[in-house]
Design a protein around this motif. Structure first.
Motif, PDB file in Angstrom:
ATOM      1  N   MET A 100       0.837  -1.183   0.000  1.00 43.57           N
ATOM      2  CA  MET A 100       0.000   0.000   0.000  1.00 43.57           C
ATOM      3  C   MET A 100       0.880   1.244   0.000  1.00 43.57           C
ATOM      4  SD  MET A 100      -2.943   0.912   2.712  1.00 43.57           S
ATOM      5  CE  MET A 100      -1.972   1.723   3.898  1.00 43.57           C
ATOM      6  N   ARG A 101       0.656   2.101  -0.917  1.00 42.31           N
ATOM      7  CA  ARG A 101       1.461   3.313  -0.980  1.00 42.31           C
ATOM      8  C   ARG A 101       0.576   4.523  -0.831  1.00 42.31           C
ATOM      9  NH1 ARG A 101       5.360   1.136  -5.762  1.00 42.31           N
ATOM     10  NH2 ARG A 101       6.344  -0.415  -4.442  1.00 42.31           N
ATOM     11  N   HIS A 102       1.065   5.510  -0.233  1.00 44.35           N
ATOM     12  CA  HIS A 102       0.282   6.719   0.003  1.00 44.35           C
ATOM     13  C   HIS A 102       0.834   7.830  -0.867  1.00 44.35           C
ATOM     14  CE1 HIS A 102      -1.765   5.141   3.665  1.00 44.35           C
ATOM     15  NE2 HIS A 102      -0.756   4.288   3.539  1.00 44.35           N
ATOM     16  N   GLU A 103       0.592   7.719  -2.118  1.00 45.39           N
ATOM     17  CA  GLU A 103       1.033   8.783  -3.036  1.00 45.39           C
ATOM     18  C   GLU A 103       0.013   9.892  -2.944  1.00 45.39           C
ATOM     19  OE1 GLU A 103       3.825  10.198  -4.897  1.00 45.39           O
ATOM     20  OE2 GLU A 103       3.948   8.068  -5.260  1.00 45.39           O
ATOM     21  N   VAL A 104       0.430  11.065  -2.499  1.00 44.32           N
ATOM     22  CA  VAL A 104      -0.530  12.148  -2.296  1.00 44.32           C
ATOM     23  C   VAL A 104      -0.577  13.102  -3.470  1.00 44.32           C
ATOM     24  CG1 VAL A 104      -0.430  12.052   0.190  1.00 44.32           C
ATOM     25  CG2 VAL A 104       1.175  13.511  -1.081  1.00 44.32           C
ATOM     26  N   ALA A 105       0.358  12.971  -4.357  1.00 44.00           N
ATOM     27  CA  ALA A 105       0.332  13.898  -5.477  1.00 44.00           C
ATOM     28  C   ALA A 105       0.652  13.162  -6.768  1.00 44.00           C
ATOM     29  CB  ALA A 105       1.354  15.004  -5.261  1.00 44.00           C
ATOM     30  N   ALA A 106      -0.171  13.392  -7.737  1.00 45.38           N
ATOM     31  CA  ALA A 106       0.101  12.828  -9.061  1.00 45.38           C
ATOM     32  C   ALA A 106       1.293  13.574  -9.646  1.00 45.38           C
ATOM     33  CB  ALA A 106      -1.143  13.025  -9.934  1.00 45.38           C
ATOM     34  N   PRO A 107       1.961  13.041 -10.662  1.00 42.96           N
ATOM     35  CA  PRO A 107       3.138  13.704 -11.208  1.00 42.96           C
ATOM     36  C   PRO A 107       2.875  15.147 -11.589  1.00 42.96           C
ATOM     37  CG  PRO A 107       2.971  11.490 -12.075  1.00 42.96           C
ATOM     38  CD  PRO A 107       1.773  11.695 -11.235  1.00 42.96           C
ATOM     39  N   GLU A 108       1.674  15.427 -12.191  1.00 43.93           N
ATOM     40  CA  GLU A 108       1.432  16.825 -12.574  1.00 43.93           C
ATOM     41  C   GLU A 108       1.170  17.689 -11.344  1.00 43.93           C
ATOM     42  OE1 GLU A 108      -2.383  14.463 -13.310  1.00 43.93           O
ATOM     43  OE2 GLU A 108      -0.243  14.199 -13.604  1.00 43.93           O
ATOM     44  N   GLY A 109       0.517  17.050 -10.311  1.00 39.75           N
ATOM     45  CA  GLY A 109       0.283  17.739  -9.038  1.00 39.75           C
ATOM     46  C   GLY A 109       1.587  18.032  -8.353  1.00 39.75           C
ATOM     47  N   LEU A 110       2.491  17.070  -8.413  1.00 40.31           N
ATOM     48  CA  LEU A 110       3.816  17.236  -7.804  1.00 40.31           C
ATOM     49  C   LEU A 110       4.535  18.407  -8.455  1.00 40.31           C
ATOM     50  CD1 LEU A 110       6.197  16.270  -6.041  1.00 40.31           C
ATOM     51  CD2 LEU A 110       6.773  14.664  -7.856  1.00 40.31           C
ATOM     52  N   GLY A 111       4.422  18.489  -9.751  1.00 37.32           N
ATOM     53  CA  GLY A 111       5.078  19.576 -10.473  1.00 37.32           C
ATOM     54  C   GLY A 111       4.544  20.920 -10.044  1.00 37.32           C
ATOM     55  N   ARG A 112       3.191  21.014  -9.916  1.00 34.39           N
ATOM     56  CA  ARG A 112       2.594  22.282  -9.491  1.00 34.39           C
ATOM     57  C   ARG A 112       3.025  22.645  -8.071  1.00 34.39           C
ATOM     58  NH1 ARG A 112      -2.117  20.857 -12.264  1.00 34.39           N
ATOM     59  NH2 ARG A 112      -3.069  19.941 -10.422  1.00 34.39           N
ATOM     60  N   ALA A 113       2.975  21.605  -7.196  1.00 34.88           N
ATOM     61  CA  ALA A 113       3.383  21.829  -5.794  1.00 34.88           C
ATOM     62  C   ALA A 113       4.835  22.267  -5.736  1.00 34.88           C
ATOM     63  CB  ALA A 113       3.175  20.556  -4.981  1.00 34.88           C
ATOM     64  N   ALA A 114       5.645  21.619  -6.540  1.00 33.75           N
ATOM     65  CA  ALA A 114       7.076  21.951  -6.532  1.00 33.75           C
ATOM     66  C   ALA A 114       7.279  23.391  -6.967  1.00 33.75           C
ATOM     67  CB  ALA A 114       7.831  20.991  -7.450  1.00 33.75           C
ATOM     68  N   VAL A 115       6.566  23.808  -7.996  1.00 34.98           N
ATOM     69  CA  VAL A 115       6.715  25.186  -8.498  1.00 34.98           C
ATOM     70  C   VAL A 115       6.289  26.185  -7.429  1.00 34.98           C
ATOM     71  CG1 VAL A 115       5.816  26.837 -10.191  1.00 34.98           C
ATOM     72  CG2 VAL A 115       6.519  24.552 -10.934  1.00 34.98           C
ATOM     73  N   VAL A 116       5.127  25.876  -6.793  1.00 36.46           N
ATOM     74  CA  VAL A 116       4.628  26.789  -5.756  1.00 36.46           C
ATOM     75  C   VAL A 116       5.639  26.897  -4.605  1.00 36.46           C
ATOM     76  CG1 VAL A 116       2.824  27.107  -4.000  1.00 36.46           C
ATOM     77  CG2 VAL A 116       2.210  26.436  -6.332  1.00 36.46           C
ATOM     78  N   LEU A 117       6.119  25.732  -4.164  1.00 33.57           N
ATOM     79  CA  LEU A 117       7.058  25.719  -3.028  1.00 33.57           C
ATOM     80  C   LEU A 117       8.361  26.427  -3.387  1.00 33.57           C
ATOM     81  CD1 LEU A 117       6.520  22.127  -1.579  1.00 33.57           C
ATOM     82  CD2 LEU A 117       5.919  24.299  -0.503  1.00 33.57           C
TER      83      LEU A 117
END
Lengths: 153, 283
Positions: B1-18
């Motif tokens: 069971m993995r708890h991936e909280v962000a899809a790759p595109e979500g990760l990209g957006r989060a990364a940009v914001v951060l």
């Protein structure tokens, strides 16, 4: 991350080893990233740098890069390889702390390389020890328990 | 069971914001530091974290102290015992040293006391025995090896007369003290020149006192006068101080015949060292 920052800042002087304390924040970022993936790893790295900067009176720039790099790398690599294995935190923390120290070194170059190497070695080993119970705690908080104490499948 | 909280595109957006946030904070901090101040987010973080750090530090210090105390209890007990032993030894040393200081003080006093005219200093003698009674007041004295005591050597303390040697056996001698009941000294009042014989006053349990009897003369003797040996009888040379008059009593038979009570300045029951003097020119 706030708790890890408090722990790192309040680390008692009598528990320093070789003049170094463990990189508790690095272990926490790595553990969060391994458990939850790259997105939260990156966020964990952001907050780790945000908390540590004022407390250690260090500039944010290098800290943001180093911690977020650790969070992102641990999330992308560790989440696929090491998740749900408590002992996996030890080698994971070793690599993460080394990555953190090297990234930080680019922004805060050491005055004496020999001392930096000795300090880094102590900090890496110390972080490995601290990372195992910390990772077990993170996995426990995540729920579902962990599959094995061994770092391998 | 993995708890991936962000899809790759979500990760990209989060990364940009951060990353943008991180950049903004870094620039903010840089500008604030340039002005010699702290950025507002820094102050906020410190206000949030510092109390927790202080609490954690005190808790950790408390736990550390307790753990250290428990771990070190045995060693502390042994250390404590060692320190107690050391303290007892030091107390014993201190008592011994205090005794040596007192002895040294007495020796200095004996050595530095002025010698009356006509007497030469032979040595300083240690009192090694005292007769037990209050009537017969004798003392056994010893001088350093190589020094010979002689009969009739005169004993002084602080320049005042103490007694004389009755019997000499090399460096050891037996002396009679001036407070011996069978001892008498021909004495005179230094100021009035009244003369008389000085005897030991019968013991009263108080300090040793002498009685200057049958003072016949102008009877001008007064309290506080210094009494010296008169030299009559040639037992003691003339002019050795003995003590001071503390009381005068008139004889019941004649008011011109007086008795004076004389108090030696030293405590003759507690003498540890005496100076041995000899009449100059006598071997």
């Amino acid at each position: 991350m706030a708790a890890a920052c408090v722990m790192e800042t309040a680390w008692p002087a009598s528990l320093f080893w070789g003049g170094e304390r463990p990189e508790v924040l690095v272990a926490a970022v790595m553990s969060t990233a391994v458990a939850f993936g790259g997105g939260l790893g990156l966020a964990a790295g952001f907050f780790a740098a945000l908390f540590r900067g004022p407390m250690a009176q260090e500039p944010w720039g290098g800290l943001f890069v180093a911690y977020m790099l650790v969070g992102l790398a641990s999330g992308l690599v560790g989440h696929r390889l090491l998740v749900r294995r408590a002992l996996a935190a030890a080698p994971g923390a070793l690599v993460a702390a080394l990555l953190f120290r090297m990234a930080l070194m680019l922004f805060q170059p050491p005055t004496a390389l020999g001392l930096w190497l000795a300090g880094t070695l102590h900090a890496l080993l110390y972080t490995m020890v601290v990372a195992v119970p910390l990772h077990a705690l993170v996995l426990g908080l995540q729920g579902g328990g962990y599959q094995s104490w061994t770092p391998w499948r | 069971m993995r708890h991936e909280v962000a899809a790759p595109e979500g990760l990209g957006r989060a990364a940009v914001v951060l990353i943008i946030l991180a950049l903004l904070l870094t620039v903010w901090q840089h500008i604030a530091w340039g002005r010699g101040a702290r950025a507002w987010p820094e102050r906020l973080v410190m206000r949030l974290i510092t109390p927790a750090v202080a609490l954690a530090s005190s808790v950790v210090a408390g736990v550390h102290d307790v753990a250290f105390s428990l771990a070190a209890a045995g060693r502390l007990g042994r250390d404590n015992q060692c320190l107690r032993d050391e303290a007892a030894r030091l107390r014993a040393d201190n008592a011994r040293l205090s005794e040596q200081v007192a002895e040294n003080k007495e020796l200095r006093k004996a050595l530095n006391a002025p010698m009356p005219a006509g007497l030469e200093r032979v040595a300083v003698a240690e009192v090694i025995a005292r007769s037990p009674g209050l009537i017969k007041r004798r003392a056994k004295i010893r001088v350093a090896d190589g020094v010979e005591l002689a009969k009739d050597d005169i004993l002084l303390s602080g320049g005042y007369l103490v007694g004389r040697v009755l019997e000499a056996m090399g460096s050891v001698g037996e002396a009679v003290l001036i407070v011996d009941s069978q001892h008498a000294v021909a004495a005179l009042d230094q100021r009035s020149r009244d003369e008389g014989m000085l005897y030991a006053q019968p013991p009263s349990g108080g300090p040793d006192l002498l009685r200057l009897d049958k003072v016949v003369g102008r009877s001008d003797i007064a309290v506080g006068d210094l009494v010296l040996t008169s030299g009559l009888g040639q037992v003691y040379p003339k002019g050795i101080p003995i003590g001071r008059v503390i009381q005068i009593t008139a004889s019941p038979a004649s008011s011109r015949v007086l008795s004076a009570t004389v108090k030696p300045p030293m405590d003759l029951q507690r003498l540890s060292f005496v100076t041995v003097g000899r009449v100059s020119g006598v071997r």
